[in-house]
Design a protein around this motif. Structure first.
Motif, PDB file in Angstrom:
ATOM      1  N   VAL A 112       0.834  -1.195   0.000  1.00 35.10           N
ATOM      2  CA  VAL A 112       0.000   0.000   0.000  1.00 35.10           C
ATOM      3  C   VAL A 112       0.872   1.250   0.000  1.00 35.10           C
ATOM      4  N   GLY A 113       0.292   2.343  -0.457  1.00 40.58           N
ATOM      5  CA  GLY A 113       1.015   3.604  -0.442  1.00 40.58           C
ATOM      6  C   GLY A 113       1.942   3.784  -1.627  1.00 40.58           C
ATOM      7  N   VAL A 114       1.925   2.839  -2.548  1.00 45.58           N
ATOM      8  CA  VAL A 114       2.788   2.912  -3.717  1.00 45.58           C
ATOM      9  C   VAL A 114       1.899   3.077  -4.941  1.00 45.58           C
ATOM     10  N   SER A 115       2.217   4.047  -5.767  1.00 44.96           N
ATOM     11  CA  SER A 115       1.443   4.240  -6.987  1.00 44.96           C
ATOM     12  C   SER A 115       1.485   2.981  -7.832  1.00 44.96           C
ATOM     13  N   ASP A 116       0.406   2.709  -8.526  1.00 45.68           N
ATOM     14  CA  ASP A 116       0.335   1.540  -9.388  1.00 45.68           C
ATOM     15  C   ASP A 116       0.959   1.897 -10.738  1.00 45.68           C
ATOM     16  N   LEU A 117       2.283   1.913 -10.788  1.00 44.61           N
ATOM     17  CA  LEU A 117       3.006   2.298 -11.997  1.00 44.61           C
ATOM     18  C   LEU A 117       3.184   1.101 -12.919  1.00 44.61           C
ATOM     19  N   ASN A 118       3.397   1.380 -14.194  1.00 50.25           N
ATOM     20  CA  ASN A 118       3.651   0.275 -15.109  1.00 50.25           C
ATOM     21  C   ASN A 118       5.094  -0.193 -14.958  1.00 50.25           C
ATOM     22  N   ILE A 119       5.360  -1.402 -15.427  1.00 47.83           N
ATOM     23  CA  ILE A 119       6.668  -2.020 -15.213  1.00 47.83           C
ATOM     24  C   ILE A 119       7.783  -1.228 -15.893  1.00 47.83           C
ATOM     25  N   LYS A 120       7.511  -0.619 -17.030  1.00 48.12           N
ATOM     26  CA  LYS A 120       8.542   0.173 -17.716  1.00 48.12           C
ATOM     27  C   LYS A 120       9.012   1.322 -16.830  1.00 48.12           C
ATOM     28  N   LYS A 121       8.076   2.020 -16.185  1.00 44.66           N
ATOM     29  CA  LYS A 121       8.423   3.129 -15.289  1.00 44.66           C
ATOM     30  C   LYS A 121       9.185   2.613 -14.079  1.00 44.66           C
ATOM     31  N   LEU A 122       8.768   1.484 -13.537  1.00 45.21           N
ATOM     32  CA  LEU A 122       9.456   0.916 -12.376  1.00 45.21           C
ATOM     33  C   LEU A 122      10.901   0.526 -12.722  1.00 45.21           C
ATOM     34  N   ILE A 123      11.113  -0.008 -13.899  1.00 40.07           N
ATOM     35  CA  ILE A 123      12.472  -0.379 -14.314  1.00 40.07           C
ATOM     36  C   ILE A 123      13.319   0.874 -14.517  1.00 40.07           C
ATOM     37  N   GLN A 124      12.736   1.939 -15.038  1.00 40.17           N
ATOM     38  CA  GLN A 124      13.465   3.211 -15.147  1.00 40.17           C
ATOM     39  C   GLN A 124      13.894   3.700 -13.765  1.00 40.17           C
ATOM     40  N   ASP A 125      13.026   3.501 -12.774  1.00 41.70           N
ATOM     41  CA  ASP A 125      13.359   3.895 -11.403  1.00 41.70           C
ATOM     42  C   ASP A 125      14.518   3.052 -10.855  1.00 41.70           C
ATOM     43  N   VAL A 126      14.553   1.772 -11.194  1.00 44.50           N
ATOM     44  CA  VAL A 126      15.670   0.903 -10.779  1.00 44.50           C
ATOM     45  C   VAL A 126      16.970   1.431 -11.370  1.00 44.50           C
TER      46      VAL A 126
END
Length: 138
Positions: A112-126
């Motif tokens: 909880v408390g985490v935006s439901d981002l798409n996997i491409k955005k999450l990998i960019q964050d990594v």
């Protein structure tokens, strides 16, 4: 920098992670460990320098890594449809490596408390986190 990417099931997230890391992190040595051969194979095809499969591979490579990357389930026993054993989760959690965990709401584990981002955005964050190259506890 020795980066360990761990994934399960078909290795789709791991495949994208390996590819992005190899494209963006100069000099990174990427070891991919799949909980099964399909996941390991997908990550190897994406450009991992080394690949292995199974519980012992997670344990051994968690000791050698500078950074461990994967879905959050890699630190939760029985996650990812049961592919993460308690021994695997413990090895990742107790590793001295920095852990970069992707908050995937899947398989009965909800962050909880985490935006439901798409996997491409999450990998960019990594990749952004790896590029900071600041792996010290605060």
């Amino acid at each position: 920098m020795n980066i360990l990417v761990i994934d399960a099931q078909g290795g789709g997230i791991g495949k994208q992670l390996v590819s992005a890391i190899k494209e963006n992190i100069q000099g990174a040595v990427v070891t991919a460990v799949g909980t099964n051969s399909a996941a390991a194979s997908a990550m190897l095809k994406a450009g991992a320098d080394n690949a292995a499969t199974g519980e012992n591979a997670v344990v051994v490579n968690s000791r050698k890594a500078d950074v461990i990357v994967g879905p959050i389930g890699i630190v939760i026993a029985d996650a990812l449809f049961g592919e993460i054993t308690p021994i695997m989760a413990k090895a990742v959690a107790q590793s001295s490596a920095k852990r970069i965990l992707i908050p995937i709401n899947h398989c009965d584990n909800i962050v909880v408390g985490v935006s439901d981002l798409n996997i491409k955005k999450l990998i960019q964050d990594v990749i952004s986190e790896l590029q900071k190259n600041q792996f010290q506890c605060v």
